[in-house]
Structure formats: structure tokens, C-alpha cells
Design an enzyme around this catalytic site. Structure first.
Site, PDB file in Angstrom:
ATOM      1  N   ARG A   7      29.669  41.803-107.590  1.00  0.00           N
ATOM      2  CA  ARG A   7      28.865  42.298-106.487  1.00  0.00           C
ATOM      3  C   ARG A   7      29.433  43.586-105.918  1.00  0.00           C
ATOM      4  O   ARG A   7      28.706  44.538-105.665  1.00  0.00           O
ATOM      5  CB  ARG A   7      28.802  41.236-105.385  1.00  0.00           C
ATOM      6  CG  ARG A   7      28.036  41.711-104.176  1.00  0.00           C
ATOM      7  CD  ARG A   7      28.483  41.011-102.918  1.00  0.00           C
ATOM      8  NE  ARG A   7      28.072  39.625-102.879  1.00  0.00           N
ATOM      9  CZ  ARG A   7      28.653  38.704-102.100  1.00  0.00           C
ATOM     10  NH1 ARG A   7      29.680  39.036-101.346  1.00  0.00           N
ATOM     11  NH2 ARG A   7      28.217  37.483-102.078  1.00  0.00           N
ATOM     12  N   TYR A   8      30.735  43.604-105.686  1.00  0.00           N
ATOM     13  CA  TYR A   8      31.395  44.792-105.152  1.00  0.00           C
ATOM     14  C   TYR A   8      31.942  45.614-106.322  1.00  0.00           C
ATOM     15  O   TYR A   8      32.367  45.059-107.317  1.00  0.00           O
ATOM     16  CB  TYR A   8      32.570  44.382-104.260  1.00  0.00           C
ATOM     17  CG  TYR A   8      32.208  43.570-103.044  1.00  0.00           C
ATOM     18  CD1 TYR A   8      31.545  44.156-101.960  1.00  0.00           C
ATOM     19  CD2 TYR A   8      32.546  42.229-102.957  1.00  0.00           C
ATOM     20  CE1 TYR A   8      31.231  43.421-100.836  1.00  0.00           C
ATOM     21  CE2 TYR A   8      32.240  41.482-101.826  1.00  0.00           C
ATOM     22  CZ  TYR A   8      31.589  42.079-100.769  1.00  0.00           C
ATOM     23  OH  TYR A   8      31.290  41.351 -99.659  1.00  0.00           O
TER      24      TYR A   8
ATOM     25  N   ARG B  85      35.852  44.706-107.458  1.00  0.00           N
ATOM     26  CA  ARG B  85      36.381  43.358-107.670  1.00  0.00           C
ATOM     27  C   ARG B  85      35.321  42.404-108.193  1.00  0.00           C
ATOM     28  O   ARG B  85      34.144  42.565-107.898  1.00  0.00           O
ATOM     29  CB  ARG B  85      37.026  42.815-106.396  1.00  0.00           C
ATOM     30  CG  ARG B  85      36.179  42.929-105.136  1.00  0.00           C
ATOM     31  CD  ARG B  85      37.124  43.194-103.958  1.00  0.00           C
ATOM     32  NE  ARG B  85      36.516  42.957-102.660  1.00  0.00           N
ATOM     33  CZ  ARG B  85      35.773  43.849-102.021  1.00  0.00           C
ATOM     34  NH1 ARG B  85      35.486  45.017-102.595  1.00  0.00           N
ATOM     35  NH2 ARG B  85      35.286  43.567-100.838  1.00  0.00           N
TER      36      ARG B  85
ATOM     37  N   CYS C  94      36.129  20.252-109.619  1.00  0.00           N
ATOM     38  CA  CYS C  94      37.027  20.263-108.465  1.00  0.00           C
ATOM     39  C   CYS C  94      37.648  18.880-108.327  1.00  0.00           C
ATOM     40  O   CYS C  94      37.085  17.897-108.812  1.00  0.00           O
ATOM     41  CB  CYS C  94      36.267  20.583-107.180  1.00  0.00           C
ATOM     42  SG  CYS C  94      35.456  22.177-107.247  1.00  0.00           S
TER      43      CYS C  94
ATOM     44  N   CYS D  85      33.333  18.870-102.293  1.00  0.00           N
ATOM     45  CA  CYS D  85      33.054  19.038-100.870  1.00  0.00           C
ATOM     46  C   CYS D  85      31.550  19.027-100.676  1.00  0.00           C
ATOM     47  O   CYS D  85      30.827  19.729-101.388  1.00  0.00           O
ATOM     48  CB  CYS D  85      33.628  20.362-100.381  1.00  0.00           C
ATOM     49  SG  CYS D  85      35.359  20.591-100.857  1.00  0.00           S
TER      50      CYS D  85
ATOM     51  N   CYS E 131      29.719  22.493-100.111  1.00  0.00           N
ATOM     52  CA  CYS E 131      30.093  23.565-101.037  1.00  0.00           C
ATOM     53  C   CYS E 131      29.009  24.643-101.180  1.00  0.00           C
ATOM     54  O   CYS E 131      27.834  24.347-101.335  1.00  0.00           O
ATOM     55  CB  CYS E 131      30.385  22.978-102.406  1.00  0.00           C
ATOM     56  SG  CYS E 131      30.868  24.226-103.610  1.00  0.00           S
TER      57      CYS E 131
ATOM     58  N   ARG F 180      28.691  26.516-103.731  1.00  0.00           N
ATOM     59  CA  ARG F 180      28.203  26.491-105.121  1.00  0.00           C
ATOM     60  C   ARG F 180      27.734  25.087-105.490  1.00  0.00           C
ATOM     61  O   ARG F 180      27.859  24.638-106.633  1.00  0.00           O
ATOM     62  CB  ARG F 180      29.277  26.982-106.097  1.00  0.00           C
ATOM     63  CG  ARG F 180      29.734  28.391-105.762  1.00  0.00           C
ATOM     64  CD  ARG F 180      30.110  29.249-106.968  1.00  0.00           C
ATOM     65  NE  ARG F 180      30.388  30.590-106.471  1.00  0.00           N
ATOM     66  CZ  ARG F 180      31.625  31.061-106.254  1.00  0.00           C
ATOM     67  NH1 ARG F 180      32.683  30.334-106.544  1.00  0.00           N
ATOM     68  NH2 ARG F 180      31.791  32.277-105.755  1.00  0.00           N
TER      69      ARG F 180
ATOM     70  N   ASP G 223      27.105  29.256 -95.519  1.00  0.00           N
ATOM     71  CA  ASP G 223      26.035  29.936 -96.251  1.00  0.00           C
ATOM     72  C   ASP G 223      24.773  29.076 -96.190  1.00  0.00           C
ATOM     73  O   ASP G 223      24.851  27.867 -95.991  1.00  0.00           O
ATOM     74  CB  ASP G 223      26.458  30.147 -97.709  1.00  0.00           C
ATOM     75  CG  ASP G 223      27.655  31.093 -97.823  1.00  0.00           C
ATOM     76  OD1 ASP G 223      27.640  32.128 -97.141  1.00  0.00           O
ATOM     77  OD2 ASP G 223      28.593  30.775 -98.569  1.00  0.00           O
TER      78      ASP G 223
ATOM     79  N   ASP H 265      28.555  35.753 -95.057  1.00  0.00           N
ATOM     80  CA  ASP H 265      28.224  36.305 -96.368  1.00  0.00           C
ATOM     81  C   ASP H 265      26.706  36.432 -96.387  1.00  0.00           C
ATOM     82  O   ASP H 265      25.996  35.424 -96.374  1.00  0.00           O
ATOM     83  CB  ASP H 265      28.735  35.363 -97.476  1.00  0.00           C
ATOM     84  CG  ASP H 265      29.172  36.134 -98.706  1.00  0.00           C
ATOM     85  OD1 ASP H 265      28.700  37.273 -98.888  1.00  0.00           O
ATOM     86  OD2 ASP H 265      29.964  35.584 -99.488  1.00  0.00           O
TER      87      ASP H 265
ATOM     88  N   LYS I   3      29.808  40.596 -97.424  1.00  0.00           N
ATOM     89  CA  LYS I   3      30.343  39.936 -96.219  1.00  0.00           C
ATOM     90  C   LYS I   3      30.386  40.926 -95.060  1.00  0.00           C
ATOM     91  O   LYS I   3      30.742  42.081 -95.251  1.00  0.00           O
ATOM     92  CB  LYS I   3      31.752  39.426 -96.489  1.00  0.00           C
ATOM     93  CG  LYS I   3      31.811  38.291 -97.512  1.00  0.00           C
ATOM     94  CD  LYS I   3      33.242  37.816 -97.700  1.00  0.00           C
ATOM     95  CE  LYS I   3      33.358  36.740 -98.743  1.00  0.00           C
ATOM     96  NZ  LYS I   3      33.080  37.219-100.121  1.00  0.00           N
TER      97      LYS I   3
HETATM   98  C1  LIG Z   1      33.908  37.195-101.151  1.00  0.00           C
HETATM   99  C2  LIG Z   1      33.661  37.851-102.416  1.00  0.00           C
HETATM  100  C3  LIG Z   1      34.598  38.720-102.973  1.00  0.00           C
HETATM  101  C4  LIG Z   1      35.934  39.007-102.328  1.00  0.00           C
HETATM  102  O1  LIG Z   1      35.744  39.597-101.074  1.00  0.00           O
HETATM  103  P1  LIG Z   1      36.974  40.066-100.186  1.00  0.00           P
HETATM  104  O2  LIG Z   1      36.354  40.444 -98.896  1.00  0.00           O
HETATM  105  O3  LIG Z   1      37.627  41.182-100.903  1.00  0.00           O
HETATM  106  O4  LIG Z   1      37.908  38.886-100.064  1.00  0.00           O
HETATM  107  C5  LIG Z   1      34.291  39.346-104.152  1.00  0.00           C
HETATM  108  N1  LIG Z   1      33.109  39.138-104.778  1.00  0.00           N
HETATM  109  C6  LIG Z   1      32.193  38.295-104.272  1.00  0.00           C
HETATM  110  C7  LIG Z   1      30.903  38.103-105.017  1.00  0.00           C
HETATM  111  C8  LIG Z   1      32.434  37.619-103.069  1.00  0.00           C
HETATM  112  O5  LIG Z   1      31.531  36.767-102.586  1.00  0.00           O
HETATM  113  S1  SF4 Z   2      34.230  24.088-101.662  1.00  0.00           S
HETATM  114 FE1  SF4 Z   2      33.111  23.757-103.601  1.00  0.00          FE
HETATM  115  S2  SF4 Z   2      34.258  24.913-105.120  1.00  0.00           S
HETATM  116 FE2  SF4 Z   2      35.598  24.678-103.350  1.00  0.00          FE
HETATM  117  S3  SF4 Z   2      36.798  22.828-103.760  1.00  0.00           S
HETATM  118 FE3  SF4 Z   2      35.045  22.194-102.558  1.00  0.00          FE
HETATM  119  S4  SF4 Z   2      33.503  21.590-104.066  1.00  0.00           S
HETATM  120 FE4  SF4 Z   2      35.037  22.811-105.145  1.00  0.00          FE
END
Ligand SMILES: *Cc1c(COP(=O)(O)O)cnc(C)c1O
Ligand code: SF4
Length: 344
Positions: A90-91, A94, A103, A107, A110, A112, A269, A306, A313
Site C-alpha cells: 500500500r505504501y 514498505r 494463529c 482473536c 481480528c 483479517r 477496523d 486505518d 493510517k
Molecule cells: C500498517 C501498515 C503498514 C505499516 O505502517 P507503519 O505506520 O509504518 O507501521 C504497512 N502496510 C500496510 C498495508 C499497513 O496496513
Molecule cells: S489479531 Fe488476528 S492475526 Fe493477530 S493474532 Fe489475533 S487472530 Fe491472529
């Protein structure tokens, strides 16, 4: 098989096992656990004091997960932002590398939830993901995430890290993992020795409640810190778990005491199946204002949202600021309004 792998086989994975343990007649949760998998480690299960407490809420399925129709499974558009399966870009500088779909504890909140623990989520194929990164010199920060990357064998983690370290423009590697809180046995001396060979390495863990800061968790964090790994923490603001200034202050102070520096406090989220954990942003601001000035600045995380649609973010500012010409009217930690003379 390593001892942590044997321990993982002792996890509770069905709601019926809980009804026996907590002497509840019937937990009508099979359908929920069928849709969104359940797993609780013996360590985490041992932290539950009573039915419905903050630990229980985080790990035991809830019928409300299935009655949340308003939201999207992937509001952050992560699937659209995946150039290679399991890589989220996305960025510009990184990427997130999904290194596992599993996991130790699933959770319930979560972000995801659409894929963790399911066949639908795939970890990135090492060579394909590494080649993508290799051919893009602007990528200097790789975040291993999941799922939980530390549910891989030491050898597989080592293979990923070795491959990444062959790419000169990858400056830092981060590991995002919840095992120090949910499965501290995973942080073995062998794992720490291996990780130590791949510096500069940062590890962001994920504690949400002071009850998760156990002697075992503290020992796991100490092993990591002693291996020279910078430890940060990401907390999710969760209704009925930590949406309370006192609880959050205790959590943040407790983290510093186990050598973990708070990094982010995440607004929930808008993920389908998690609506019952959502709090208003005003609650997050209230919690943040109870930290800033009231305890060490080191204990104050960044409160972030986010944004939906993969927009990134943003930090939510606390401490109201009004501008009147060159005068800034600010509120301090005691609630007093102070006027600050800015440059004209
Ligand atoms: C949160 C996130 C990051 C890392 O973000 P930082 O602000 O640098 O910690 C990188 N890519 C994605 C898609 C994210 O959601
Ligand atoms: S928040 Fe989601 S990805 Fe993170 S440990 Fe919990 S279940 Fe796993």
C-alpha cells in the site's frame, strides 16, 4: 517435534470443550466456530477468570459475529493491494508479507477475520514475494504478518529472513506477532538465537489487557529483548476489554515494565463480524487523554484509524487545539486551557 508444537496440539478448538470447563450447560456456538475458527492455547485459557471477562471476550466465539451484516470482510482493500498472493503493498516504501494464515489464538476481533485460520488465506510463496521486493528498490521495510508469522517452524522463518537479507535495499524487517501474549512458550531460546542473526529486526507484539502481562509473557519478552530485538506493541481498542482509561493506563505501564514500548492504539477496523467490539472515536480520545501527561510519555502510543479503501493510517489528535490568529488555545493534561503564542 519441538515442545511448542506439542503444546499447540493441546489447544481448545471447539465450544463444547468450554462448556465442560466452565460448567455451562450449552454453548450454542458451533455455527460461529464453523464460520470463524476457534483456537485457545492452554496458557490463554488459564487467564480467563469468569465467563464474559475481557480474556473470554477476546477468544470465545460470540453469536454476534454472525449477525453483523453492515460491514465488509476486507474494508482496507488488502486483496486489491496484493500484487503477489500474500503480499500487501500500500505504501511505497514498505510491504506486509503474510507469512502464515494460522494463529495460536484466533482473536474474535481480528482485522483479517476473512481469512485467518481458513484455507482462503495464503501465506506468500517465498521466492515470488522476494522477487517482487527485489525488483522494487523503493521497498526498504518488510513487515512479516499473518496470521502469526511465528507459527512457522524456526527453519521456515529463517529461510524467509535469509532471503530478505539478500536484498540490499531492505533496511529493516519487522515481525508482527501476538504469541508473547497468547503463547509465550513459542519464544524459545533457539528462536531468539536465530532471529538475532537478522538484525536490524523489530518485533511488534499485541497485548490488549493487563491480565495478559503474565510472568511467562514477561520472560518471553525478556528473551527477545536480550537478543537485541526492539519490542513495540499494537493494541486494538475493544469495547468491554480495554475501552477504559484505567485499564489502558495499567496496560501501557505494564508493557514498559516488560521492556515493550507501546506503538499503536488501533481504532477497530470496519471488518464484518467484529461490530460488537467497536467503540466511538470519542472513547479512544478519552483514553488517550488519560495517558498523555498522566504517565511516562514512553507509555503513550499513537492512536490511529486505518482508513477504509486502503487509504492508509491517520493519527487521531487528542488535546483540543483552536487557533486564533497567531494564538494557539490548547488543553493540557489537567484540563486547563492554555494560550500559546505561535510565530506570527
Ligand atoms: C500498517 C501498515 C503498514 C505499516 O505502517 P507503519 O505506520 O509504518 O507501521 C504497512 N502496510 C500496510 C498495508 C499497513 O496496513
Ligand atoms: S489479531 Fe488476528 S492475526 Fe493477530 S493474532 Fe489475533 S487472530 Fe491472529
Amino acid at each position: 517435534m519441538e515442545s511448542w508444537e506439542r503444546e499447540l496440539k493441546q489447544c481448545v478448538t471447539s465450544p463444547e470443550e468450554l462448556s465442560g470447563l466452565f460448567r455451562i450447560d450449552h454453548l450454542p456456538l458451533a455455527e460461529v466456530a464453523g464460520r470463524y475458527p476457534m483456537r485457545i492455547t492452554p496458557h490463554y485459557l488459564g487467564l480467563i477468570r469468569e465467563v464474559g471477562d475481557p480474556i473470554w471476550r477476546q477468544c470465545v466465539p460470540d453469536p454476534e459475529e454472525l449477525s453483523d451484516f453492515s460491514q465488509s470482510p476486507d474494508p482496507l482493500d488488502e486483496e486489491r493491494l496484493s500484487p503477489v498472493p500474500g503480499l500487501i503493498h500500500r505504501y511505497p516504501d514498505r510491504v506486509i508479507w503474510i507469512a502464515s494464515a494460522a494463529c495460536a489464538v484466533y482473536c474474535r476481533f481480528c482485522m483479517r477475520k476473512r481469512g485467518v485460520g481458513c484455507s482462503g488465506m495464503k501465506s506468500a510463496p517465498i521466492e515470488e514475494a522476494a522477487s517482487y521486493i527485489e525488483s522494487r528498490p523503493q521497498i526498504r521495510d518488510v513487515v512479516l504478518s499473518g496470521g502469526d508469522p511465528l507459527l512457522n517452524s524456526d527453519d521456515r522463518i529463517d529461510a524467509i529472513l535469509c532471503r530478505l537479507r539478500k536484498i540490499p535495499h531492505v533496511e529493516i524487517i519487522r515481525v508482527g506477532t501476538r504469541v508473547p501474549a497468547t503463547f509465550p512458550q513459542r519464544i524459545t531460546p533457539r528462536l531468539c538465537r536465530m532471529l538475532k542473526g537478522h538484525h536490524p529486526l523489530f518485533l511488534n507484539t499485541h497485548f490488549n489487557h493487563p491480565a495478559e502481562i503474565t510472568p511467562e509473557a514477561a520472560a518471553a519478552c525478556a528473551r527477545l529483548a536480550d537478543a537485541g530485538i526492539q519490542l513495540g506493541n499494537q493494541t486494538v481498542l475493544l469495547k468491554g476489554v480495554n475501552d477504559d482509561p484505567q485499564v489502558m493506563r495499567e496496560l501501557m505501564r505494564g508493557l514498559l515494565a516488560i521492556r515493550v514500548r507501546p506503538y499503536y492504539l488501533h481504532q477497530m477496523d470496519l471488518v464484518k463480524g467484529t461490530a460488537h467490539f467497536r467503540t466511538p472515536v470519542s472513547r479512544g480520545i478519552e483514553v488517550m487523554e488519560a495517558l498523555r501527561g498522566h504517565t511516562s510519555g514512553l507509555a503513550v502510543p499513537h492512536y490511529v484509524i486505518d482508513l477504509p479503501g486502503g487509504k492508509g493510517k491517520v493519527e487521531v489528535p487528542a488535546g483540543q487545539v483552536l487557533r486564533d490568529g497567531s494564538l494557539l488555545h490548547v488543553r493540557n493534561y489537567l484540563g486547563e486551557e492554555i494560550v500559546y503564542q505561535d510565530l506570527a
